[in-house]
Design a protein around this motif. Structure first.
Motif, PDB file in Angstrom:
ATOM      1  N   ALA A   9     -17.715   0.467 -24.656  1.00  0.00           N
ATOM      2  CA  ALA A   9     -18.643  -0.398 -25.385  1.00  0.00           C
ATOM      3  C   ALA A   9     -18.700  -1.725 -24.643  1.00  0.00           C
ATOM      4  N   TYR A  10     -19.867  -2.331 -24.571  1.00  0.00           N
ATOM      5  CA  TYR A  10     -19.950  -3.654 -23.941  1.00  0.00           C
ATOM      6  C   TYR A  10     -21.130  -4.453 -24.441  1.00  0.00           C
ATOM      7  N   GLU A  11     -20.941  -5.774 -24.405  1.00  0.00           N
ATOM      8  CA  GLU A  11     -22.053  -6.700 -24.571  1.00  0.00           C
ATOM      9  C   GLU A  11     -22.568  -6.994 -23.168  1.00  0.00           C
ATOM     10  N   HIS A  56     -26.886  -3.627 -23.997  1.00  0.00           N
ATOM     11  CA  HIS A  56     -25.544  -3.369 -24.518  1.00  0.00           C
ATOM     12  C   HIS A  56     -25.269  -1.871 -24.637  1.00  0.00           C
ATOM     13  N   LEU A  58     -22.636   0.870 -27.053  1.00  0.00           N
ATOM     14  CA  LEU A  58     -21.488   1.223 -27.897  1.00  0.00           C
ATOM     15  C   LEU A  58     -20.929   2.560 -27.460  1.00  0.00           C
ATOM     16  N   PRO A  84     -12.174  -7.875 -20.020  1.00  0.00           N
ATOM     17  CA  PRO A  84     -12.592  -9.066 -20.772  1.00  0.00           C
ATOM     18  C   PRO A  84     -13.062  -8.664 -22.169  1.00  0.00           C
ATOM     19  N   SER A  85     -13.194  -9.662 -23.070  1.00  0.00           N
ATOM     20  CA  SER A  85     -13.461  -9.338 -24.473  1.00  0.00           C
ATOM     21  C   SER A  85     -14.843  -8.734 -24.695  1.00  0.00           C
ATOM     22  N   ASP A  86     -15.751  -8.842 -23.700  1.00  0.00           N
ATOM     23  CA  ASP A  86     -17.085  -8.267 -23.905  1.00  0.00           C
ATOM     24  C   ASP A  86     -17.219  -6.836 -23.378  1.00  0.00           C
ATOM     25  N   ILE A  87     -16.103  -6.249 -22.952  1.00  0.00           N
ATOM     26  CA  ILE A  87     -16.089  -4.822 -22.585  1.00  0.00           C
ATOM     27  C   ILE A  87     -14.878  -4.197 -23.257  1.00  0.00           C
ATOM     28  N   SER A  88     -15.027  -3.002 -23.776  1.00  0.00           N
ATOM     29  CA  SER A  88     -13.912  -2.372 -24.468  1.00  0.00           C
ATOM     30  C   SER A  88     -13.940  -0.857 -24.316  1.00  0.00           C
ATOM     31  N   ALA A  89     -12.784  -0.291 -23.963  1.00  0.00           N
ATOM     32  CA  ALA A  89     -12.626   1.162 -23.970  1.00  0.00           C
ATOM     33  C   ALA A  89     -12.441   1.592 -25.414  1.00  0.00           C
ATOM     34  N   PHE A 127     -28.447  -9.958 -29.387  1.00  0.00           N
ATOM     35  CA  PHE A 127     -28.417  -8.530 -29.736  1.00  0.00           C
ATOM     36  C   PHE A 127     -29.728  -8.024 -30.319  1.00  0.00           C
ATOM     37  N   CYS A 237     -29.501  -1.185 -27.161  1.00  0.00           N
ATOM     38  CA  CYS A 237     -28.112  -0.732 -27.106  1.00  0.00           C
ATOM     39  C   CYS A 237     -28.052   0.785 -26.928  1.00  0.00           C
TER      40      CYS A 237
END
Lengths: 255, 255
Positions: A9-11, A56, A58, A84-89, A127, A237
């Protein structure tokens, strides 16, 4: 060594799109850097597709080979500690060597958000596309439904490869109210470059009665709408990418 | 010269809180810089209150004197053209000279967002507190309702001035489900420093059954809970500040 499928997921706001580029910060480059900190020595990760700068996700799907001894739950935690906080596994699983996130994908789902206010809302402007007034949902749904099924979409985007096919199959389209917003869902087997953003732009202008519904028919039959504008990237997204169960059900251990 | 009330929305993530500080980027400093670009020569804007670093607002209220000839609609547009994308002017009106956004405020409404996922969601992590599981809404509502009315809240925050009163009146509290999130609304006449974030922390721990409901009673009667932790700033948003109609109804033109 094993082959992993991982949901990302990323912004997209801070990134020059998904795909790695030499002198720009991209999602792919950032994820590869985080993997290397965990000892990964691969050349490149594979992905279900590229997303534009500002778009973006998800449910982006990537895959990579990795000699990782600690299980998929710890892989997700270790990656997130290095991202970084704008990308997440979000989730990882071991998959057969033959799995390819792009070629094996059956369905891709995108969502586009609109919101309506005279001035921008800093809490959602990254967004969603801000409009002064809401377009007509029935008009947009009527026009969107013309796109269902297999069509040549060259009037709404271009192939990633020169001379590539521009025929795509659309399984679902839906515009609906969501609180003080409107959300568009579109699910297809695959999408041309800029296709979702151009479709949204045309549908929104239709819904605002600034374009006639006939322009969608024209685009689908003549391959040309005359519209070159796109809906802003920040409203888009990538929600999820679906695969046939069979690609995961091969025996993982062949030795 | 006239006196303007202006509603401000901002994402607090990039700012060292609302209040101007010498060597830090704050919301107040950024808004004052934007006003100066329009020719404002005042010393400082006034605000309904300070928000912490990372806290957001949809309805912060500021006021300032300004010699502006072009009407309030153009003031909002001109400010937004000079503000970064994470701060936005929403609405402006001319108000009596005596109006003060802090001292005249009757009710302040805050919202706190929780979301539940094993890994962070980059699209909402700047706006909500991520928990692995949802706390019990009934327990949280039961405990929150003990706070309704006038109480000494020194167990849940501290006065902005030394020896300032720590009595506050709470008009409404409500925890509710909102899709896959939970939202807390709290409306009071005013709030102590860190009061909303400490209340949310205590209520969430109660809802997760990691603290007994009695701790709220103890805090309200003994002025002490023993809890020093706070809910993360990023879940909090100042929604609106309400004023008595009478402060706006004086004659604006006295000459």
């Amino acid at each position: 060594m094993a082959h992993y499928k991982l949901i990302l997921a990323y912004e997209g706001t801070a990134y020059a799109g998904f795909q790695r580029q030499a002198h720009k910060v991209t999602v792919q480059g950032t994820v590869e850097d985080a993997l290397r900190k965990l000892g990964w020595q691969g050349r490149a990760i594979m992905a279900s597709g590229r997303t534009d700068s500002g778009v973006h996700a998800l449910g982006q799907v990537i895959s990579f080979n990795f000699d990782w001894k600690h299980g998929t739950t710890k892989l997700v935690k270790a990656l997130n500690a290095n991202l970084p906080s704008d990308i997440s596994a979000q989730h990882a699983m071991e998959v057969p060597w033959a799995f390819h996130p792009r070629y094996d994908a059956l369905r891709r789902e995108y969502r586009y958000r609109l919101y309506f206010q005279p001035e921008r809302d800093p809490l959602r402007d990254a967004f969603a596309w801000r409009l002064n007034r809401a377009p007509n949902l029935s008009l947009m749904n009527e026009a969107a439904s013309l796109m269902l099924g297999s069509h040549d979409f060259r009037g709404f985007g271009r192939a990633l490869k020169e001379d590539g096919s521009t025929t795509r199959e659309i399984f679902e389209v839906d515009w609906k109210s969501a609180g003080d917003e409107q959300h568009f869902t579109i699910i297809g087997n695959a999408f041309l470059y800029h296709m979702v953003r151009r479709i949204v732009y045309v549908l929104v202008k239709l819904g605002l009665e600034e374009l006639p519904v006939e322009i969608v028919k024209k685009g689908l039959t003549e391959g040309e709408t005359g519209i070159v504008s796109l809906a802003p990237a920040r409203g888009l997204c990538l929600m999820q990418v679906e695969y046939p169960e069979s690609v995961f059900s091969e025996n993982l251990k062949v030795d």
